[in-house]
Design an enzyme around this catalytic site. Structure first.
Site: not given
Length: 205
Positions: A121, A158
């Protein structure tokens, strides 16, 4: 010890420094003996004699040469805590797998830890599966920082943004095929500052 043993002393010192440069702690007598092709008892006698002569010092992580001791004053000890997902959230854990020393000229000042990334990701931010991510431990972050965030008891890596209008936190994956994670609250555990890659591994086909 006799002067003719100088070669063995130099080999022991070189091996200790080589292991430190690779990010490892001081090798054991058995490891050194296996590397140099001599007995472990001989290595232990040499280490004791070299410490008595001032050629080695017994530091926090084992025997160190004078060159290593000087370097240590300009370095920090960084814990390797384990894995952090770059995909779906998983249960958080902090299992210390060991320590490495990194120069302060590279990492700066502060408290740091290393986490191993997995998943895809964050690939567009240059963080690939298996990379070591150097994280500065802190409880706040600016919009756009890549953070280690704890959400509902699970941890993820993230890029963070605050949605002030909706009072939400947006945890954004750097992969166009994946969706944002929206949370009302998350606990910032640190901010990623560097990525350490194994170029050999990433170069494999």
């Amino acid at each position: 010890m006799r002067s003719k043993d100088r070669r063995i002393k130099d080999l022991i010192k070189a091996y200790i420094e080589e292991r430190a440069e690779r990010g490892g702690n001081c090798p054991s007598c058995r490891d050194t003996a296996r590397e140099l092709g001599i007995s472990a008892s001989t290595v232990c006698r040499y280490l004791s004699a070299m410490e008595a002569d001032g050629e080695l010092v017994l530091g926090e992580f084992g025997y160190e040469t004078a060159a290593m001791s000087r370097t240590d004053r300009e370095s920090v000890s960084v814990a390797i805590l384990g894995d952090v997902p770059c995909g779906s959230l998983t249960e958080e854990y902090e299992h210390c797998e060991g320590y490495v020393r990194l120069p302060t000229s590279l990492v700066g000042r502060g408290e740091f830890f290393l986490l191993k990334a997995y998943g895809e990701s964050m690939i567009d931010a240059g963080i690939s599966d298996g990379d070591l991510v150097l994280v500065r431990r802190q409880s706040d972050a600016a919009d756009g920082d890549i953070v280690v965030a704890l959400v509902d008891g699970a941890v993820t890596l993230k890029r963070m943004y605050r949605d002030a209008r909706r009072r939400h936190i947006v945890l954004h994956p750097e992969n166009s095929s994946m969706s944002d994670i929206i949370a009302e609250y998350c606990e910032i555990q640190g901010v990623a500052v560097k990525v350490i890659k194994d170029l050999g591994r990433h170069g494999q086909r």
